[in-house]
Design a protein around this motif. Structure first.
Motif, PDB file in Angstrom:
ATOM      1  N   THR A 153       0.832  -1.197   0.000  1.00 46.11           N
ATOM      2  CA  THR A 153       0.000   0.000   0.000  1.00 46.11           C
ATOM      3  C   THR A 153       0.867   1.247   0.000  1.00 46.11           C
ATOM      4  N   LEU A 154       0.308   2.316  -0.543  1.00 42.78           N
ATOM      5  CA  LEU A 154       0.947   3.618  -0.537  1.00 42.78           C
ATOM      6  C   LEU A 154      -0.013   4.624   0.067  1.00 42.78           C
ATOM      7  N   GLU A 155       0.519   5.581   0.794  1.00 52.55           N
ATOM      8  CA  GLU A 155      -0.314   6.619   1.356  1.00 52.55           C
ATOM      9  C   GLU A 155      -0.484   7.746   0.347  1.00 52.55           C
ATOM     10  N   ILE A 156      -1.655   8.379   0.388  1.00 57.75           N
ATOM     11  CA  ILE A 156      -1.915   9.498  -0.504  1.00 57.75           C
ATOM     12  C   ILE A 156      -0.882  10.604  -0.294  1.00 57.75           C
ATOM     13  N   ARG A 157      -0.509  10.838   0.957  1.00 59.40           N
ATOM     14  CA  ARG A 157       0.492  11.867   1.254  1.00 59.40           C
ATOM     15  C   ARG A 157       1.806  11.552   0.540  1.00 59.40           C
ATOM     16  N   GLU A 158       2.222  10.281   0.553  1.00 54.29           N
ATOM     17  CA  GLU A 158       3.460   9.900  -0.118  1.00 54.29           C
ATOM     18  C   GLU A 158       3.374  10.132  -1.630  1.00 54.29           C
ATOM     19  N   LEU A 159       2.245   9.807  -2.208  1.00 56.21           N
ATOM     20  CA  LEU A 159       2.076  10.017  -3.642  1.00 56.21           C
ATOM     21  C   LEU A 159       2.111  11.494  -3.992  1.00 56.21           C
ATOM     22  N   ARG A 160       1.473  12.335  -3.160  1.00 54.11           N
ATOM     23  CA  ARG A 160       1.510  13.775  -3.397  1.00 54.11           C
ATOM     24  C   ARG A 160       2.940  14.291  -3.336  1.00 54.11           C
ATOM     25  N   TYR A 161       3.687  13.853  -2.336  1.00 51.52           N
ATOM     26  CA  TYR A 161       5.077  14.294  -2.196  1.00 51.52           C
ATOM     27  C   TYR A 161       5.905  13.868  -3.403  1.00 51.52           C
ATOM     28  N   PHE A 162       5.807  12.569  -3.751  1.00 53.36           N
ATOM     29  CA  PHE A 162       6.631  12.069  -4.847  1.00 53.36           C
ATOM     30  C   PHE A 162       6.251  12.723  -6.166  1.00 53.36           C
ATOM     31  N   THR A 163       4.955  12.864  -6.435  1.00 49.51           N
ATOM     32  CA  THR A 163       4.515  13.459  -7.699  1.00 49.51           C
ATOM     33  C   THR A 163       5.025  14.884  -7.839  1.00 49.51           C
ATOM     34  N   ALA A 164       5.010  15.652  -6.758  1.00 51.30           N
ATOM     35  CA  ALA A 164       5.523  17.021  -6.812  1.00 51.30           C
ATOM     36  C   ALA A 164       7.002  17.035  -7.170  1.00 51.30           C
TER      37      ALA A 164
END
Length: 287
Positions: free
Chosen positions: A3-14
């Protein structure tokens, strides 16, 4: 770790989009050190290297490119779930609005079809409210993915239908829209070669995925701007034949003999279980 957290995806995508930790941190409204630590922790949890960091800057690895693509889709899906849930909540409240569908359409395209669809659907028992959301070229798919729209009129070959369910509604040719006083406006028919790279009449440029294609033509932001620039003799455009509905007296439409046909579809997210949406699609396919 599955699983991945939404916060992690937001950080990485930025970081992946900016390719710069400082700019990404500013965009996220946070300090750079905790952002760097979060990305390092994400790499450890996944067991892969996502970013190459050296004195020349930041670059994506193959794994990073995959996560950027998948992460964008996941963030869009999360935003879509929130938007559609809020709309459903509005309808649930006592005295709240009736069911509402947001229909994304390309500005100026399929004008007559859209009128027929809205009129026919409004006559259906328990029809939902339809909000028509005009969009730029090729924006309808993004609107469906992030929840700004529930359904869209999309046009092949310009729009990709990948990831959506759809029904074909109509097929039409394409026209060149020219200033009425231009020499080519007197022709009965034109070819794509005739209207390509005209020194005195460069092709208008619409944004795709937020960026404009290269070329000398003006950058177009909306239909009104395009109509005015064509009338002034500053540009020309290629549109489906149904765009004749919005032409001004200062415009002339000439059929293009070799342009690929445009096929209009009604499209919606493949996972949708909306009964009002199903009723709208049934209405569209009966037109």
């Amino acid at each position: 770790m599955d699983t991945l957290e939404i916060r992690e995806l937001r950080y990485f995508t930025a970081v992946a989009e900016e390719l710069h930790f400082g700019r990404a941190a500013e965009r996220l409204g946070m300090a750079q050190p905790p952002l760097s630590r979060a990305i390092q922790q994400l790499e450890r949890r996944l067991g892969v290297t996502l970013l190459i960091r050296d004195r020349r800057g930041v670059a994506l690895t193959g794994a990073g490119q995959v996560l950027l693509h998948e992460g964008r889709a996941a963030l869009d899906a999360t935003a879509a779930a929130a938007r559609r849930t809020r709309r459903a909540g509005d309808a649930d409240r006592a005295g709240g609005a009736r069911d509402r569908l947001v229909l994304a359409v390309k500005a100026a395209a399929s004008h007559e079809l859209l009128h027929k669809l809205l009129d026919a659907y409004a006559a259906e028992p328990d029809a939902a409210e339809i909000e028509v959301l005009p969009s730029g070229t090729c924006e309808q798919g993004e609107m469906l993915r992030d929840g700004r729209a529930d359904v869209a009129l999309m046009h092949k070959p310009f729009n990709s239908l990948a990831g959506f369910d759809s029904e074909e509604l109509m097929t039409e040719g394409q026209i060149a829209i020219l200033p009425a006083g231009h020499p080519l406006a007197t022709r009965e028919v034109l070819s794509l070669a005739d209207v390509t790279d005209l020194p005195d009449l460069p092709l208008a440029r619409w944004a795709h995925d937020g960026t404009y294609p290269p070329g000398p033509g003006p950058e177009i932001h909306d239909q009104t701007q395009l109509a005015q620039l064509i009338a002034l003799g500053r540009t020309m455009a290629v549109f489906p034949d149904s765009a004749r509905a919005w032409l001004w007296a200062e415009h002339t439409a000439v059929p293009l003999s070799d342009a690929p046909p445009v096929v209009t579809h009604i499209a919606w997210p493949a996972h949708s279980r909306s009964l009002p949406l199903a009723a709208l699609v049934r209405t569209a396919t009966r037109l």
